[in-house]
Design an enzyme around this catalytic site. Structure first.
Site, PDB file in Angstrom:
ATOM      1  N   MET A  47       0.845  -1.197   0.000  1.00 23.63           N
ATOM      2  CA  MET A  47       0.000   0.000   0.000  1.00 23.63           C
ATOM      3  C   MET A  47       0.876   1.241   0.000  1.00 23.63           C
ATOM      4  SD  MET A  47      -2.890  -1.055   2.826  1.00 23.63           S
ATOM      5  CE  MET A  47      -1.670  -1.736   3.969  1.00 23.63           C
ATOM      6  N   ILE A  91       1.834  -5.088   8.060  1.00 26.14           N
ATOM      7  CA  ILE A  91       3.253  -4.759   8.227  1.00 26.14           C
ATOM      8  C   ILE A  91       3.452  -3.257   8.042  1.00 26.14           C
ATOM      9  CG2 ILE A  91       5.588  -5.197   7.388  1.00 26.14           C
ATOM     10  CD1 ILE A  91       4.531  -7.852   6.236  1.00 26.14           C
ATOM     11  N   GLY A 143       1.416   4.205   4.779  1.00 27.52           N
ATOM     12  CA  GLY A 143       2.234   3.387   3.893  1.00 27.52           C
ATOM     13  C   GLY A 143       2.673   2.073   4.507  1.00 27.52           C
ATOM     14  N   SER A 144       2.364   0.956   3.864  1.00 31.98           N
ATOM     15  CA  SER A 144       2.603  -0.321   4.516  1.00 31.98           C
ATOM     16  C   SER A 144       2.325  -1.489   3.570  1.00 31.98           C
ATOM     17  CB  SER A 144       1.715  -0.421   5.755  1.00 31.98           C
ATOM     18  OG  SER A 144       0.416   0.076   5.461  1.00 31.98           O
ATOM     19  N   ARG A 145       2.114  -2.681   4.176  1.00 31.79           N
ATOM     20  CA  ARG A 145       1.909  -3.886   3.378  1.00 31.79           C
ATOM     21  C   ARG A 145       1.086  -4.893   4.177  1.00 31.79           C
ATOM     22  NH1 ARG A 145       7.240  -7.298   2.126  1.00 31.79           N
ATOM     23  NH2 ARG A 145       6.400  -9.345   2.636  1.00 31.79           N
TER      24      ARG A 145
END
EC number: 4.1.1.65
Length: 244
Positions: free
Chosen positions: A114, A172, A202-204
């Site tokens: 993301m 994450i 912002g991440s995953r």
């Protein structure tokens, strides 16, 4: 299909609307707006207009759009908006491994990255009971890197369906993200596509597909949380795709 279900499927008039802002983001929007007002009051117009754009971005970051979740018992829906950056066969995280979790055999992991422009509300891939929620502090490496799954701040969530099928997925944190906010706890019952948490800035999200299930997405594909089908339980048909 019942008559009322048929009407919903084929009829009706859906209109576009501005997505609402999740309550978690309202305070950040108010802080940005307050700073903007102060800058204009002291006559600093250029920084003030820059803060106007920042305020708009903050509110957009925490937008919470309505999603149309597929009503398919076998569907595993995407938990996040973003880009499919990794599809790998890996052992399950130790926090979700073992007989009470995902087992110990390698599983297919689908990673969705993301960016700061994506919706950051995360949703559960399947409906069922939340078996565990495990938060782990860590680093803030680029979430697009493979090792972010083991090194970064993260949160593992395990959901079990009524038939015993379990799906594990991991939020994450990335370079900019500094906090994972859960909306659920162990013992909660959730519906497929239900909001379960968010990651700031912002991440995953990694999803571990159960045995006998092939991914129905390809590298480079964009997903929509609660709508895109990552796989269908028990379906091993493999698809391929190209970027163009």
């Amino acid at each position: 299909m019942e008559n009322d279900e048929l009407t919903v499927a084929l009829g009706g008039n859906v209109k576009w609307r501005f997505p609402s802002v999740h309550p978690e983001g309202v305070k950040f929007g108010l802080i940005a707006a307050a700073i903007t007002a102060v800058l204009f009051l002291v006559g600093w117009e250029i920084p003030g207009w820059l803060m106007v754009m920042v305020t708009i971005w903050v509110l957009a970051f925490f937008r919470d759009p309505v999603r149309a979740v597929p009503q398919d018992e076998r569907a595993i829906v995407a938990p996040a908006d973003g880009l499919v950056t990794l599809i790998q066969r890996v052992p399950p995280p130790r926090e979700m491994a073992g007989a009470d979790g995902l087992g110990d055999q390698p599983m297919i992991r689908v990673s969705i990255f993301m960016s700061v422009f994506d919706v950051h509300i995360n949703r559960t891939p399947i409906g069922g009971m939340v078996k565990s929620v495990v938060y782990i502090s860590g680093k803030f490496l680029n979430a697009d890197l493979d090792k972010a799954s083991e090194d970064n701040e993260r949160q593992h969530i395990l959901v079990e369906r009524h038939d015993g099928v379990r799906i594990g997925f991991t939020q994450i944190a990335g370079l900019v993200a500094r906090r994972i906010v859960p909306f659920v706890k162990p013992g909660d019952m959730v519906a497929a596509g239900q909001r379960i948490g968010l990651i700031r800035f912002g991440s995953r999200v990694d999803v571990y597909l159960p045995a006998g299930t092939a991914p129905r997405v390809v590298l480079g594909q964009r997903t929509v949380a609660g709508e895109t089908i990552l796989g269908q339980i028990g379906d091993m048909r493999v698809i391929s795709g190209i970027q163009q």
